[in-house]
Motif scaffolding. Structure first.
Motif, PDB file in Angstrom:
ATOM      1  N   LEU A  47     -57.518 -55.789 -12.776  1.00  0.00           N
ATOM      2  CA  LEU A  47     -57.553 -54.434 -13.105  1.00  0.00           C
ATOM      3  C   LEU A  47     -58.817 -53.831 -12.491  1.00  0.00           C
ATOM      4  O   LEU A  47     -59.844 -54.366 -12.792  1.00  0.00           O
ATOM      5  CB  LEU A  47     -57.090 -54.059 -14.448  1.00  0.00           C
ATOM      6  N   LEU A 109     -58.487 -47.541 -23.189  1.00  0.00           N
ATOM      7  CA  LEU A 109     -57.577 -47.771 -21.935  1.00  0.00           C
ATOM      8  C   LEU A 109     -56.421 -48.681 -22.538  1.00  0.00           C
ATOM      9  O   LEU A 109     -56.899 -49.561 -22.973  1.00  0.00           O
ATOM     10  CB  LEU A 109     -58.581 -48.555 -20.984  1.00  0.00           C
ATOM     11  N   ILE A 111     -52.690 -50.182 -21.271  1.00  0.00           N
ATOM     12  CA  ILE A 111     -51.777 -50.625 -20.113  1.00  0.00           C
ATOM     13  C   ILE A 111     -50.612 -51.007 -20.583  1.00  0.00           C
ATOM     14  O   ILE A 111     -50.680 -51.962 -21.608  1.00  0.00           O
ATOM     15  CB  ILE A 111     -52.423 -51.942 -19.343  1.00  0.00           C
ATOM     16  N   GLU A 123     -47.596 -48.441 -16.600  1.00  0.00           N
ATOM     17  CA  GLU A 123     -48.399 -47.067 -17.228  1.00  0.00           C
ATOM     18  C   GLU A 123     -49.609 -47.323 -17.763  1.00  0.00           C
ATOM     19  O   GLU A 123     -49.972 -48.403 -18.541  1.00  0.00           O
ATOM     20  CB  GLU A 123     -47.362 -46.548 -18.207  1.00  0.00           C
ATOM     21  N   GLN A 124     -50.727 -46.567 -17.375  1.00  0.00           N
ATOM     22  CA  GLN A 124     -52.027 -46.671 -17.648  1.00  0.00           C
ATOM     23  C   GLN A 124     -52.581 -45.501 -18.092  1.00  0.00           C
ATOM     24  O   GLN A 124     -52.487 -44.227 -17.628  1.00  0.00           O
ATOM     25  CB  GLN A 124     -52.796 -47.045 -16.502  1.00  0.00           C
ATOM     26  N   ILE A 138     -59.787 -45.754 -11.286  1.00  0.00           N
ATOM     27  CA  ILE A 138     -58.951 -47.110 -11.481  1.00  0.00           C
ATOM     28  C   ILE A 138     -57.837 -47.437 -10.513  1.00  0.00           C
ATOM     29  O   ILE A 138     -57.657 -46.518  -9.451  1.00  0.00           O
ATOM     30  CB  ILE A 138     -57.865 -46.381 -12.952  1.00  0.00           C
ATOM     31  N   GLU A 140     -55.378 -50.968  -8.540  1.00  0.00           N
ATOM     32  CA  GLU A 140     -54.793 -52.331  -8.687  1.00  0.00           C
ATOM     33  C   GLU A 140     -55.334 -53.047  -7.607  1.00  0.00           C
ATOM     34  O   GLU A 140     -56.107 -52.646  -6.586  1.00  0.00           O
ATOM     35  CB  GLU A 140     -53.287 -52.085  -8.454  1.00  0.00           C
ATOM     36  N   THR A 281     -49.391 -44.282 -13.053  1.00  0.00           N
ATOM     37  CA  THR A 281     -48.244 -45.091 -13.087  1.00  0.00           C
ATOM     38  C   THR A 281     -47.870 -45.673 -11.495  1.00  0.00           C
ATOM     39  O   THR A 281     -48.178 -45.008 -10.761  1.00  0.00           O
ATOM     40  CB  THR A 281     -47.042 -44.554 -13.675  1.00  0.00           C
TER      41      THR A 281
END
Length: 477
Positions: A47, A109, A111, A123-124, A138, A140, A281
């Motif tokens: 992440l 944060l 997740i 979902e973050q 943020i 991936e 998301t």
């Protein structure tokens, strides 16, 4: 390691960085996540928070004080609190004194990973709990196995966007700094993969039209689909001759040559006001012939696919208990303003059913049905919104459909017999039911046990489905 699973998927996540370490298709016993060979890359799916790539010289300045920012931030290195329930996993990281030595903000944060059949939802939730604005990015960095099967090669695979793309690529210089854009994609959806394509680092894009990409092969029918709505940047990366590709939707990008040390001015940065939060998301959908077959089998079992109009019924009793359960389901239907303007008249006597069957040329099935359910508007409850609009027709229509679905839930079939808006039919029916002063009959729903076989039909037509795009300002199929 923490595990959640359903019939289709198994997900394993590490408490360090809330990192996806395994995503397995249980139907095929197939692993999709790179398992971390240190010869090439030891991670799986780190992440990226609160930085994407390197910031300038891996440092930044706030209020005259200099801070260090690790490559890709610190989120991937921290221990998350993890709680699992059924097919959902909640991973949370809170700011602490140690983190604040490199990132001087109070934040949380969270997740959330959840499984929905063959889909992994992510979902973050980013919350700024400090009293000053918080700059962050943020993203991936999901490493997928390529190839998936022995006997295949990297070149058998490709990435395909949902829309044709014309886009520049932002190269990495010395593996750290974003350089000036160079032409890359020209009116194409597809990027063929080859083992040397990342010899000069990641391919970075900004502002793509697509919010969905598919990783697929010319040699098999397995597909990995990533939906990433709302992400501003998109990258792909691997190491030459390594058997994986990283797919990286991100809100942010590594530093460019001309950038300074002010994080609030960094390209692609998000600035979160005190007490505010943002949600990001994405989803990963796994497809294969076995998965498709299971989904198709579930679809065939669905009440929605089994509901068809049936006009011939057997002479079997529909019990009062069934009728009451059907009405309970129907009363759960939505209504404008939660007005619930409906009432129901139930007909089981043969003489009444025969009389009603004569009130419309299309009402003949009412005669042999076991029961008729008639949704009606209670006139005194008609709801008018602030603009003077009445919504009772929509309310009655969805309620009528609710009756039909509820009937199928009870192993019954039926047909919707239209009365409203034909004034004569409505008048005849209301007078016969002696309700004309208080109720307005909307439809007659004939229910019973069907007589004979009825063919279920697939009526889906992709030609009449249009996805609207704000950027393209039109609907497309």
């Amino acid at each position: 390691m923490y595990i959640i699973q359903n019939e289709y998927l198994e997900l394993i996540v590490s408490e360090i960085g809330a990192e996806i370490c395994s995503l397995r298709n249980k139907m095929d016993d197939l692993q999709y996540i790179w398992q971390g060979d240190p010869k090439y890359w030891s991670d799986h799916s780190p992440l990226l928070f609160p930085a994407i790539g390197d910031w300038k010289d891996n440092k930044y300045v706030i209020d005259g004080k200099e801070y260090e920012m690790p490559c890709h931030g610190f989120g991937r290195l921290e221990k998350f609190e993890i709680h699992c329930k059924d097919t959902e996993m909640i991973c949370t990281l809170h700011s602490n004194k140690e983190i604040q030595t490199i990132y001087p903000f109070d934040f949380s944060l969270t997740i959330v990973y959840s499984l929905d059949r063959n889909i992994l939802h992510v979902e973050q939730f980013i919350n700024n709990e400090s009293e000053k604005e918080m700059p962050y990015s943020i993203g991936e960095h999901i490493g997928f196995c390529v190839p998936l099967f022995k006997g295949e090669v990297y070149e058998d695979y490709y990435l395909e966007f949902e829309k044709e793309e014309t886009a520049n690529r932002y190269p990495l210089l010395n593996g750290r700094t974003i350089g000036k854009p160079v032409p890359c994609l020209m009116q194409t959806k597809r990027i063929p993969l080859h083992s040397e394509m990342f010899a000069n680092g990641a391919w970075n894009f900004k502002g793509l039209s697509s919010q969905r990409v598919c990783l697929a092969s010319e040699k098999n029918q397995h597909k990995i689909i990533i939906d990433f709505p709302g992400f501003s940047h998109f990258s792909i990366w691997s190491v030459p001759n390594a058997s994986y590709i990283c797919i990286e939707p991100c809100n942010g990008i590594a530093a460019s040559e001309e950038e300074g040390y002010d994080p609030y001015q960094k390209k692609g940065i998000h600035v979160l006001k005190p007490g505010h939060s943002e949600i990001v998301t994405y989803s990963v959908t796994l497809l294969s012939p076995k998965v498709d077959a299971l989904l198709e089998n579930e679809e065939k079992k669905s009440i929605l696919s089994k509901r068809i109009s049936v006009r011939k019924f057997r002479k079997k009793v529909v019990t009062k208990e069934k009728i009451m359960r059907i009405l309970k389901y129907a009363m759960a239907s939505p209504s404008a303003g939660n007005s619930r303007e409906w009432e129901f008249i139930v007909i089981t006597e043969d003489a009444a059913k025969e009389k009603i069957s004569q009130m419309s040329p299309y009402a003949v099935p009412a005669k042999n049905a076991s029961v008729l359910i008639i949704p009606c508007l209670r006139k005194e409850k008609e709801w008018i919104d602030k603009q003077g609009n009445s919504w009772w027709v929509q309310n009655m229509a969805i309620c009528s459909y609710g009756v039909l679905l509820a009937a199928k839930e009870e192993d019954l079939d039926g047909v919707w017999l239209g009365f409203y808006p034909d004034e004569m039919r409505v008048k005849l029916l209301a007078e016969y039911l002696k309700c004309e002063n208080v109720l307005l009959p909307f439809s007659v729903i004939a229910l019973g046990y069907r007589d004979g076989e009825a063919l279920e039909k697939d009526r889906y037509d992709s030609d009449i489905v249009h996805f609207f795009s704000v950027s393209e300002k039109h609907c497309s199929s």
